[in-house]
Structures are given as C-alpha cells and as structure tokens.
Design a protein around this motif. Sequence first.
Motif, PDB file in Angstrom:
ATOM      1  N   SER A 275     -34.382  40.692   9.221  1.00 22.36           N
ATOM      2  CA  SER A 275     -34.102  41.738   7.995  1.00 22.36           C
ATOM      3  C   SER A 275     -33.830  40.925   6.296  1.00 22.36           C
ATOM      4  O   SER A 275     -33.558  40.716   5.799  1.00 22.36           O
ATOM      5  N   PRO A 276     -35.465  41.220   6.334  1.00 23.82           N
ATOM      6  CA  PRO A 276     -35.930  40.998   5.254  1.00 23.82           C
ATOM      7  C   PRO A 276     -34.982  41.588   3.811  1.00 23.82           C
ATOM      8  O   PRO A 276     -34.419  43.689   4.074  1.00 23.82           O
ATOM      9  N   GLY A 277     -34.083  41.322   2.438  1.00 26.23           N
ATOM     10  CA  GLY A 277     -33.808  41.789   1.732  1.00 26.23           C
ATOM     11  C   GLY A 277     -32.093  42.103   2.315  1.00 26.23           C
ATOM     12  O   GLY A 277     -30.982  42.342   1.817  1.00 26.23           O
ATOM     13  N   TRP A 278     -31.517  41.168   3.097  1.00 27.11           N
ATOM     14  CA  TRP A 278     -30.456  40.989   4.378  1.00 27.11           C
ATOM     15  C   TRP A 278     -29.456  40.442   2.579  1.00 27.11           C
ATOM     16  O   TRP A 278     -29.147  39.949   1.806  1.00 27.11           O
ATOM     17  N   ASN A 279     -27.546  41.582   3.625  1.00 24.30           N
ATOM     18  CA  ASN A 279     -26.756  40.885   2.763  1.00 24.30           C
ATOM     19  C   ASN A 279     -25.527  40.690   3.379  1.00 24.30           C
ATOM     20  O   ASN A 279     -25.731  41.537   4.272  1.00 24.30           O
ATOM     21  N   ALA A 280     -24.553  39.775   3.095  1.00 29.01           N
ATOM     22  CA  ALA A 280     -23.868  39.515   4.325  1.00 29.01           C
ATOM     23  C   ALA A 280     -22.387  40.764   4.518  1.00 29.01           C
ATOM     24  O   ALA A 280     -22.564  41.345   5.260  1.00 29.01           O
ATOM     25  N   ALA A 281     -22.255  41.415   3.792  1.00 25.42           N
ATOM     26  CA  ALA A 281     -21.538  43.224   3.750  1.00 25.42           C
ATOM     27  C   ALA A 281     -21.930  43.768   4.748  1.00 25.42           C
ATOM     28  O   ALA A 281     -21.066  44.422   5.165  1.00 25.42           O
ATOM     29  N   GLU A 282     -23.454  44.426   4.193  1.00 27.32           N
ATOM     30  CA  GLU A 282     -24.091  45.213   4.376  1.00 27.32           C
ATOM     31  C   GLU A 282     -24.307  44.834   6.425  1.00 27.32           C
ATOM     32  O   GLU A 282     -24.246  45.652   6.813  1.00 27.32           O
ATOM     33  N   LEU A 343     -22.341  34.616   7.994  1.00 28.08           N
ATOM     34  CA  LEU A 343     -23.293  34.906   7.031  1.00 28.08           C
ATOM     35  C   LEU A 343     -22.509  34.797   5.124  1.00 28.08           C
ATOM     36  O   LEU A 343     -23.700  34.582   4.408  1.00 28.08           O
ATOM     37  N   GLY A 344     -21.622  35.087   5.306  1.00 30.51           N
ATOM     38  CA  GLY A 344     -21.265  35.139   4.413  1.00 30.51           C
ATOM     39  C   GLY A 344     -21.129  32.697   3.254  1.00 30.51           C
ATOM     40  O   GLY A 344     -21.874  32.979   2.397  1.00 30.51           O
ATOM     41  N   GLU A 345     -21.795  32.304   4.298  1.00 34.22           N
ATOM     42  CA  GLU A 345     -21.628  30.661   4.207  1.00 34.22           C
ATOM     43  C   GLU A 345     -23.111  31.107   4.095  1.00 34.22           C
ATOM     44  O   GLU A 345     -23.570  30.173   3.409  1.00 34.22           O
ATOM     45  N   MET A 368     -17.670  26.080  -3.009  1.00 34.95           N
ATOM     46  CA  MET A 368     -17.434  25.022  -1.939  1.00 34.95           C
ATOM     47  C   MET A 368     -15.554  25.544  -1.851  1.00 34.95           C
ATOM     48  O   MET A 368     -15.120  25.503  -1.005  1.00 34.95           O
ATOM     49  N   ASN A 369     -14.863  26.074  -2.464  1.00 40.38           N
ATOM     50  CA  ASN A 369     -13.665  26.128  -2.855  1.00 40.38           C
ATOM     51  C   ASN A 369     -13.595  27.514  -1.665  1.00 40.38           C
ATOM     52  O   ASN A 369     -12.773  27.762  -0.494  1.00 40.38           O
ATOM     53  N   ALA A 370     -14.984  28.051  -2.314  1.00 39.21           N
ATOM     54  CA  ALA A 370     -14.958  30.020  -1.568  1.00 39.21           C
ATOM     55  C   ALA A 370     -15.026  29.600   0.133  1.00 39.21           C
ATOM     56  O   ALA A 370     -15.281  30.289   1.023  1.00 39.21           O
ATOM     57  N   SER A 371     -16.142  28.554   0.155  1.00 40.56           N
ATOM     58  CA  SER A 371     -16.686  28.171   1.632  1.00 40.56           C
ATOM     59  C   SER A 371     -14.828  27.943   2.562  1.00 40.56           C
ATOM     60  O   SER A 371     -14.409  27.407   3.805  1.00 40.56           O
ATOM     61  N   HIS A 372     -14.311  26.769   1.230  1.00 41.33           N
ATOM     62  CA  HIS A 372     -13.022  26.187   2.551  1.00 41.33           C
ATOM     63  C   HIS A 372     -12.043  27.887   3.148  1.00 41.33           C
ATOM     64  O   HIS A 372     -11.491  27.560   4.302  1.00 41.33           O
TER      65      HIS A 372
END
Length: 472
Positions: A275-282, A343-345, A368-372
């Motif tokens: 998926s070229p140009g992919w993003n997690a939200a989509e 996907l967000g990670e 790192m905070n968002a990851s946790h």
Amino acid sequence: MSIPDGWDAGELARAACLAARVRAGGDARIFAARAPGRVNLIGEHTDYSGLPVLPVAIDRSTIVVAAAVTAAEIELANADPRWSSRRFAIARQIPSYETGDWANYVKAAIQGVIDHFSARGIFTENLRGASMVVDGRVPPAAGLSSSAALTVSTAMAFMAVNELELDPIETATMVARSEWYVGTRAGGMDQAASILGRRDHALFIEFDPIRVRAVKMPANAALVVADSREIADKSGMVRAQYNRRVVECALAARILGRALELDGVTILGDVVRASPGWNAAELVEKLAAAAPARLGADLKEAASILGVSQPALDAELLGRGPTRIALDSSRPLEILKRARHVLGETERVIRAADVLEAGRLDEMGKLMNASHQSLADDFECSTERLDAIVECARRGGAFGARLTGAGFGGSIVALCDVASADSVIESIDRGYYAKLDPGAPSEKSEKSEKTKNFRAVLHAGAGASVIDLPTA
C-alpha cells in the motif's frame, strides 16, 4: 587472541571461569560466545507483523563457553545453581523438556542450527557434541530479552564448535524463530538486536528480509531502565497472552488484505508493503468497515468473512502439534484495537528513527509516551505497575517513558538527558520501589541496596561475537 568489540574485562573473566568447568577432551578448542540483551526504544509488538522496530543492544550479556566432545550430545551446566545441569542427544528433531525449563532455550538454539544446516546438506551425523557452561547476566523475565541472549550465544557457540559459519544477518534470520520451539510465536527483533547491535547506536530494523540501519544515539541522551518486579515470563503464563495477540494481528491482516483486494496477505506488514502512501488512520478505517471490532475465538465468523473454511483458518493461525496456540474461548478476539496499535506504532517507529538521529529528544520522548498509551489502551499489555513506574520516570524529568519488551510485567525504558538521569532514578526509587515494598525502618538501607539492582542507566553496546580461549 583478538577480542571483538563488546567484550569487557569482566566478561573475559567470566569466560575464563566458565572455561575451567568445560570438559574439553584432548586438544579440543574452547570457544566463548557473548550475546547481549536488548532494550527496545519503540516498536513494540510490530516485529511479528513484519514491521519495523528501534532497539539497542545493552551492556548486559549471556556468555556460553563450549568445547567439542566425542559423544553426539550436549552436556549443559549453568553458573547459577538455581538452574540444574542437563544432558540431551543431538537429533534431527530434539524433544523439548517440560514447559518453563530453562534448557529449552538451549535446545531451541541447537534445533535451529540443525534445521538450517540440514537444508545445506550438513546433517546431525556430521555434527559434534559439546560441553557447554552458561553464565547469564541479563535479568530474566524482565522484558530485556534474556531468552534471546541465551539462544544467540548458544547457537553461536555450537556453530563455532562445529566450524560452521554464517554472516550476521543470516545468523539473525536463523535464530529469529528460536522461541517458536518453546511455544512463543515471537518475531525477530530480539535476536537481530542481540547479534547486530552496535556501540552507541540504536538499530532501525526492518523484516522480511532483515535490514538494519544504525541510528547514532545523541551524546546527551541517557536510557534509564527499571524493572517493575512483575514477572513477564514468555515461556510461562504470559505466553498465552502474547500468542493471542499474534493471532489477533494475523487475523486483522487477512481481513484488511481481503478488503483491499490484496493477494497473499498473512501479516500486517504485507498490507503496508502493498500500500504505497499508506497511513494508519485510513487502514484502520478500512478494517472497521470490513469486519466487527471483535470476533469469536472459534474463528467461525472470521472464516465466513474471509470466505475460507474454519478448519483451514484454524490450522493457519493456530498451528498444529505441541506448539499449537490455545485460545481462551470465552474471550473474543480484538481485531480493530490490535491493528490500530500496530499500524500507529509503525508510523511512530519511522518518525522516531529520524528524530533520534537528529537529536530531538523531546520529540522522541513524546513518541515513546504515545507508544505506551497505545500499548495500554489498544494492545492491553501494560499493567498498573508498569503504568505507575512510567509515571514516576516522567515526573523525574524523563522526556518520555514506556514499557519495553512484550509487557504484562517486566521493565520500562525512560529517555532523558544525561544530567537528569539521577533525578529520574530518584523519582522511581521514591515513587515506585519505596511503595512497592516499604519495609520496616531498620530494613531501609538493605532494601535501598537491593533496589539498586532493579534500575540502571544502560548503554547501547556491541552485538554478539565468539572468541577462542586458551586451552591451558
């Protein structure tokens, strides 16, 4: 004797002590293999989906000293008396010990070498047995990959005894599935970090195939690692939780692949690469439109969505035989939340490699905070203890802090300025360890001394290597 990077005086002394216990017959050469543990800065539960990670090899290691013996067997001892000696035959298929036995990781490493070289025409009858002694200094069940340090050092020592050679990437690929032998469907991060580690660098590791880019650690950065004292043993109770998430991620990948009309998708990494140009939200939105957020653990609904038979899907996702994954049938499989984290990670890891190399520690801390938070909310592998110790690190001045490793206990890693490291450690001692086991006033100095073993500033170190030791 040429000493590769990574060996310090203490490790050489440890190897010499182990050599005195190895049974080396005649003029057999004695080898010492050193493999470090790792701490993952960001990129948790992404490797078994074929997506990138950003760990460092640490300056804590396991050493295996080995010499050839005439019998086709492994004689195994441990410097720690808590772990009993073992002896087992070299065979095409080595049966495992009972679940939780420390020597299963040694068997896993030997089995991996046998499997790999059998495909090259080097069979068990061509392999020499070995006398091996292990000294592990990576804290066990603490999320710092003591298991990978043991499997890597064992595999490298066994290869040295048998004069077998592989380049580091191929070795990492060979050992990557070692924990499958003990029933944990792990990815390849831990073994790759242990083998490919580089002093003063993090590693941006991609998979299928393994590719590595060294990322220079800023000179003013410090990594404080603290053990929650909550056991995270992936060969024990945590294994079921870990494997369940492997299944959930694989199922999410298949459903997303079908929704996007992609062929051959088995892991989320397949979706990303196609998926070229992919993003997690989509991608998460596509998944939400294609299936319910939760599916039954019997896989019937999932099979219907995918247009395949339930027995076929069951075999693909859960496997067969002694390492088959057993799912708790009373709990639904969380598809959407797990995919949202992975996907967000992945987006966070890609950004993190760039901001760390640029020295933007404040931005790295926010990632790192968002990851946790994602691990706690969407992947549900944090615990009250891990959340508490992370909060203490942040209050002490860390740019960011998160659980590291599989979670469900184990350790956290905090990124801070070198000048702030003592403040972060003091905040953890006061806000976490003191409350965890306050004790009587008369015991405070003894407990304070013990606490020092639970947290430290760790440094990015060199990867695994093997040396020859004197025979006399």
